[in-house]
Motif scaffolding. Structure first.
Motif, short mmCIF file in Angstrom:
data_model
loop_
_atom_site.label_atom_id
_atom_site.label_comp_id
_atom_site.label_asym_id
_atom_site.label_seq_id
_atom_site.Cartn_x
_atom_site.Cartn_y
_atom_site.Cartn_z
N MET A 19 18.26 21.20 -12.48
CA MET A 19 18.44 22.25 -11.50
C MET A 19 19.59 23.15 -11.95
O MET A 19 20.67 22.67 -12.27
CB MET A 19 18.73 21.65 -10.12
N THR A 20 19.34 24.44 -11.95
CA THR A 20 20.36 25.40 -12.36
C THR A 20 21.40 25.57 -11.25
O THR A 20 21.17 25.21 -10.09
CB THR A 20 19.74 26.77 -12.66
N LYS A 21 22.54 26.15 -11.62
CA LYS A 21 23.57 26.45 -10.63
C LYS A 21 23.04 27.37 -9.54
O LYS A 21 23.34 27.21 -8.37
CB LYS A 21 24.79 27.12 -11.29
N GLN A 22 22.25 28.36 -9.97
CA GLN A 22 21.70 29.32 -9.02
C GLN A 22 20.78 28.64 -8.01
O GLN A 22 20.87 28.88 -6.81
CB GLN A 22 20.94 30.45 -9.74
N ARG A 23 19.89 27.79 -8.53
CA ARG A 23 18.96 27.11 -7.63
C ARG A 23 19.71 26.16 -6.70
O ARG A 23 19.39 26.06 -5.52
CB ARG A 23 17.88 26.36 -8.40
N ILE A 44 24.73 35.70 -7.69
CA ILE A 44 23.30 35.54 -7.95
C ILE A 44 22.54 36.84 -7.66
O ILE A 44 22.85 37.55 -6.70
CB ILE A 44 22.74 34.36 -7.12
N GLY A 45 21.56 37.14 -8.49
CA GLY A 45 20.76 38.34 -8.32
C GLY A 45 19.58 38.12 -7.39
O GLY A 45 19.10 36.99 -7.22
N TYR A 51 14.36 35.42 -5.37
CA TYR A 51 12.91 35.48 -5.18
C TYR A 51 12.20 34.41 -6.01
O TYR A 51 11.37 33.67 -5.51
CB TYR A 51 12.34 36.86 -5.57
N ARG A 52 12.53 34.34 -7.30
CA ARG A 52 11.88 33.38 -8.19
C ARG A 52 12.13 31.95 -7.73
O ARG A 52 11.23 31.11 -7.71
CB ARG A 52 12.35 33.57 -9.63
N ALA A 53 13.36 31.66 -7.38
CA ALA A 53 13.70 30.30 -6.95
C ALA A 53 12.99 29.93 -5.66
O ALA A 53 12.46 28.82 -5.53
CB ALA A 53 15.21 30.16 -6.79
N LEU A 54 12.96 30.83 -4.69
CA LEU A 54 12.28 30.55 -3.42
C LEU A 54 10.79 30.33 -3.64
O LEU A 54 10.20 29.42 -3.05
CB LEU A 54 12.52 31.67 -2.41
#
Length: 127
Positions: free
Chosen positions: A1-5, A34-35, A40-43
């Motif tokens: 899992m990335t930091k962003q996720r 976070i952009g 959007y991609r993560a959700l």
């Protein structure tokens, strides 16, 4: 899992159905760089794995929330005013959907059921 996720999963604990833009705004308010495209991609990825619920509003906007249901398949009762939502179990609907599909020669069906209304708290506030 990335930091962003991980940051997105953490902010989803705030609860409720919100748009990707709203989740992004919460993250930015908390200081995350976070952009929006990443949100959007993560959700979308989390929705595909069942970790996040998604619903489509009357205007066509997709709203997301952390999935609290122990089962992967469930339906929602969502307040149009405040966004509060509850998972609802409708076993008679599941049986009916399977029966209708079989009657028409279909198998392995999927469906989405969402009920919208105004929750008791919003009704009491006059919404």
């Amino acid at each position: 899992m990335t930091k962003q996720r991980a940051a997105i999963v953490e902010v989803l604990a705030e609860g409720g159905f919100r748009s990707a833009q709203d989740w992004h705004d919460l993250l930015r308010h908390d200081g995350s760089p976070i952009g929006l495209a990443t949100v959007y991609r993560a959700l979308q990825a989390l929705a595909e794995t069942g970790e996040v619920d998604s619903v489509l509003t009357d205007t066509g906007e997709t709203l997301y929330r952390r999935c609290d249901s122990a089962t992967s398949h469930h339906h929602h009762l969502r307040c149009r005013e405040c966004g509060a939502a509850e998972d609802v179990d409708i076993p008679t609907f599941e049986a009916w959907a399977t029966e209708v599909a079989a009657k028409h020669g279909y198998a392995h069906i999927e469906h989405t059921v969402e009920f919208t209304g105004v929750c008791k708290n919003c009704v009491q506030r006059g919404r």
